[in-house]
Design an enzyme around this catalytic site. Structure first.
Site, PDB file in Angstrom:
ATOM      1  N   SER A  56     -37.151  -9.968  -7.580  1.00  0.00           N
ATOM      2  CA  SER A  56     -35.704 -10.096  -7.700  1.00  0.00           C
ATOM      3  C   SER A  56     -35.159 -11.156  -6.744  1.00  0.00           C
ATOM      4  O   SER A  56     -35.557 -12.307  -6.818  1.00  0.00           O
ATOM      5  CB  SER A  56     -35.041  -8.731  -7.476  1.00  0.00           C
ATOM      6  N   ASP A 111     -29.725 -14.635 -10.065  1.00  0.00           N
ATOM      7  CA  ASP A 111     -30.875 -14.558  -9.159  1.00  0.00           C
ATOM      8  C   ASP A 111     -32.164 -14.932  -9.898  1.00  0.00           C
ATOM      9  O   ASP A 111     -32.136 -15.206 -11.102  1.00  0.00           O
ATOM     10  CB  ASP A 111     -30.946 -13.172  -8.514  1.00  0.00           C
ATOM     11  N   ASP A 134     -34.756 -13.547 -11.291  1.00  0.00           N
ATOM     12  CA  ASP A 134     -35.151 -12.912 -12.558  1.00  0.00           C
ATOM     13  C   ASP A 134     -33.959 -12.660 -13.469  1.00  0.00           C
ATOM     14  O   ASP A 134     -34.081 -11.988 -14.496  1.00  0.00           O
ATOM     15  CB  ASP A 134     -35.940 -11.625 -12.315  1.00  0.00           C
ATOM     16  N   ASP A 157     -31.155 -10.916 -13.398  1.00  0.00           N
ATOM     17  CA  ASP A 157     -30.533  -9.625 -13.676  1.00  0.00           C
ATOM     18  C   ASP A 157     -29.279  -9.392 -12.828  1.00  0.00           C
ATOM     19  O   ASP A 157     -28.511  -8.477 -13.092  1.00  0.00           O
ATOM     20  CB  ASP A 157     -31.530  -8.462 -13.527  1.00  0.00           C
TER      21      ASP A 157
END
Length: 469
Positions: free
Chosen positions: A147, A300, A302, A304
Site C-alpha cells: 500500500s 497511492d 496500489d 486504493d
C-alpha cells in the site's frame, strides 16, 4: 548472537535456499550482525490481512521463501474449504520493487497445488483484483502490495470468494494452516505452470465499464467536460486505469503529473508514497496552482487510497482530510441519486468506527440507514454480504482516504473514487459552486466537524544491548 536466532541462520545456510540468499546472509554475518538478528529473530507474522514487512533475506522479511510458505498454507486451506470444487484464484501486484517476482512466486505455488490461477499480465490496482475475483468466480485471491508504506516494504494481502479480504472464521483458519508450514521443503514450488492463465485487457474493459456505470450525472460531465483535472499516480498502479476511466467518463482536460507518472518502486520524488501526506502531494499541488486547476487527485501505489486538493473560498489550495472527502462523496451519492429519482427505499451506507460522526447525520438527513463496522474495508464488505438481497448498498468509506462505491468490488477503490470526485466537482460547478463551497454548506446544515491527521512512523530497531519488543 542469541542461540535461537543462530539456529535459524544455520538452517537457511544449510537448507534448500538459493545461493544468492545464502551469500546475502554471509554478507550480513560479516558486515551487519544487528540487521542479521533483526532478519531472523522471529517469523514474519501472517496476520488477519496477510503479510507485510521489509524486503530481504530471513524469516522476518518479505522474500520468496516467506511468501511461498504463506501461499502453501493458504492453498491448503482453500482446497479444504472448497473440496468439491475446482479452486481458482486471481493474483495482482503493484509497482513496488519485487512485486512482480512475488506475484509470480505466489502463482507458481498455487498452480503446483493444482489450483487454477489467473495472473494479471502486469501491475494493476488492488480494487481490480477484488473485481476479478468476483468476475472470474474465484474462491480466493492475492495482491502483492504494501500500500502506502515506505519503499523498503512489500506485502501480501489475501482475499476470499466475495472479493473482500479475509474475515472470521477464514482469517484465523488460514493463519493456522500457514503456521503448519515449518520448512521450505513443505512448499510445492513448481510443476503446475499449465494451471496459470495470464489476464489483462479483457478484465480492464469489464472493470472500466463497471466504474462508468457508477456515474449518476453523465449529462453534467458532458456539459463540463473541460473541468481542469490534475492527477498524480505517485509512481503507482493508478496510471494503468485512472486516465482511461476519466476519459470514459467524458473528462477531456486531464493533466497527469509527469514527474510521478512512471511506475517506480523507489518512489523517487517522495519520502512516503502516501496521499495523506502534504509532502507527497506537493508536486501535484504546484501543478494544480500553475494550471489554475479545478481539482487535484492523487492515488497511492496500489490505487486504493485517494487524496484530493481543492481551492478554498480565498482561492488557496487545501488538501481535504479523509473525513472531509468521505462526507463529500457520501453526500453526493445520496443527494444526486435522490435528485435523479433513482434512490431506493432500502438504500444503505456503511462506515467504520474511526470515521466522522457527520456521516451518521448525512444518513439521517437523507432518510437512509448507516451501519458502522470495525476499522477496515473487509468489515464493510462483510456487512454488504450480510445485507445482500435485503438492503441496497450505495457507498462505504472511512477516514483512511478510502471509498468503496457500489457492490461490484469489495475493497476500497481509488480508481472509481477519482472519477466520482471529479463528477462531484462538475456537479457543483454546474450550480456555480466549488467542492469547498459544498463542504461549508454541509457544515452549516449538519454542524461543524474539525479533525487533523498526525502520522507517526516507528521503525523497528535492535542493538546489541536490547531486544525488539
Amino acid at each position: 548472537m542469541d542461540n535461537a536466532i543462530q539456529q535459524k541462520v544455520d538452517q537457511w545456510l544449510q537448507g534448500n535456499y538459493d545461493e544468492d540468499t545464502k551469500n546475502e546472509i554471509k554478507k550480513l554475518q560479516s558486515e551487519n550482525t544487528n540487521e542479521l538478528a533483526d532478519s531472523f529473530y522471529q517469523n514474519l507474522e501472517f496476520g488477519t490481512g496477510g503479510l507485510r514487512g521489509i524486503m530481504g533475506v530471513g524469516t522476518n522479511r518479505m522474500n520468496k521463501y516467506t511468501i511461498g510458505m504463506a501461499t502453501q498454507g493458504y492453498a491448503n486451506y482453500l482446497k479444504q474449504s472448497f473440496a468439491d470444487s475446482d479452486v481458482k484464484v486471481a493474483i495482482a501486484h503493484d509497482s513496488r520493487n519485487n512485486s512482480r517476482f512475488f506475484a509470480e512466486t505466489t502463482a507458481n505455488v498455487f498452480a503446483a497445488n493444482g489450483i487454477k490461477v489467473f495472473l494479471f499480465e502486469s501491475l494493476r490496482p488492488t480494487p481490480e483484483l477484488s473485481f476479478a475475483i468476483r468476475t472470474l468466480g474465484c474462491q480466493g485471491g492475492v495482491v502483492c502490495t504494501a500500500s502506502h508504506n515506505p519503499k523498503e516494504y512489500n506485502g501480501y494481502k489475501a482475499y476470499w470468494n466475495d472479493g473482500g479480504q479475509l474475515v472470521p472464521p477464514h482469517d484465523k483458519n488460514v493463519i493456522k494452516e500457514v503456521e503448519k508450514i515449518q520448512s521450505v521443503d513443505d512448499v510445492k514450488w513448481s510443476g503446475g505452470e499449465s494451471n496459470i492463465t495470464i489476464i489483462g485487457k479483457d478484465i480492464d474493459e469489464q472493470y472500466i465499464d463497471m466504474v462508468k456505470g457508477l456515474s449518476v450525472y453523465p449529462e453534467v460531465i458532458e456539459k463540463h467536460s473541460d473541468l481542469k483535472i490534475v492527477y498524480t499516480p505517485i509512481h503507482g498502479t493508478g496510471i494503468t486505469l485512472v486516465p482511461q476511466v476519466l476519459e470514459r467518463f467524458g473528462f477531456k482536460n486531464v493533466h497527469i503529473v509527469e514527474e510521478q507518472k512512471t511506475p517506480d518502486g523507489n518512489f523517487p520524488t517522495v519520502a512516503y508514497p502516501n496521499p495523506e501526506e502534504k509532502e507527497t502531494m506537493s508536486i501535484g499541488l504546484n501543478k494544480a496552482k500553475e494550471l489554475d486547476a479545478d481539482i487535484l487527485l492523487g492515488t497511492d501505489p496500489d490505487a486504493d487510497r485517494v487524496g484530493i486538493g481543492i481551492k478554498n473560498n480565498k482561492g488557496e489550495w487545501v488538501l481535504m482530510n479523509g473525513n472531509q472527502t468521505a462526507v463529500l462523496a457520501f453526500n453526493y451519492l445520496l443527494e444526486a441519486r435522490k435528485e435523479k429519482g433513482i434512490a431506493e427505499d432500502n438504500d444503505m451506507i456503511i462506515t467504520t468506527i474511526v470515521t466522522t460522526g457527520m456521516v451518521d447525520d448525512l444518513a439521517k438527513g437523507n432518510g437512509v440507514t448507516c451501519y458502522r463496522v470495525l476499522t477496515g474495508f473487509k468489515w464493510i464488505a462483510e456487512m454488504i454480504r450480510l445485507k445482500e438481497g435485503k438492503e441496497n448498498y450505495v457507498i462505504g468509506g472511512e477516514e483512511s482516504f478510502g471509498l468503496m462505491i457500489g457492490d461490484k468490488i469489495r475493497d476500497k477503490d481509488a480508481v472509481s473514487a477519482v472519477a466520482l470526485l471529479c463528477e462531484m466537482a462538475a456537479y457543483e460547478k454546474d450550480k456555480g459552486k466549488t467542492l469547498f463551497d459544498k463542504l461549508i454548506e454541509l457544515y452549516i446544515k449538519y454542524g461543524f466537524y474539525k479533525e487533523d491527521l498526525i502520522s507517526i512512523t516507528k521503525k523497528e530497531w535492535m542493538d546489541s544491548n536490547k531486544s525488539l519488543p
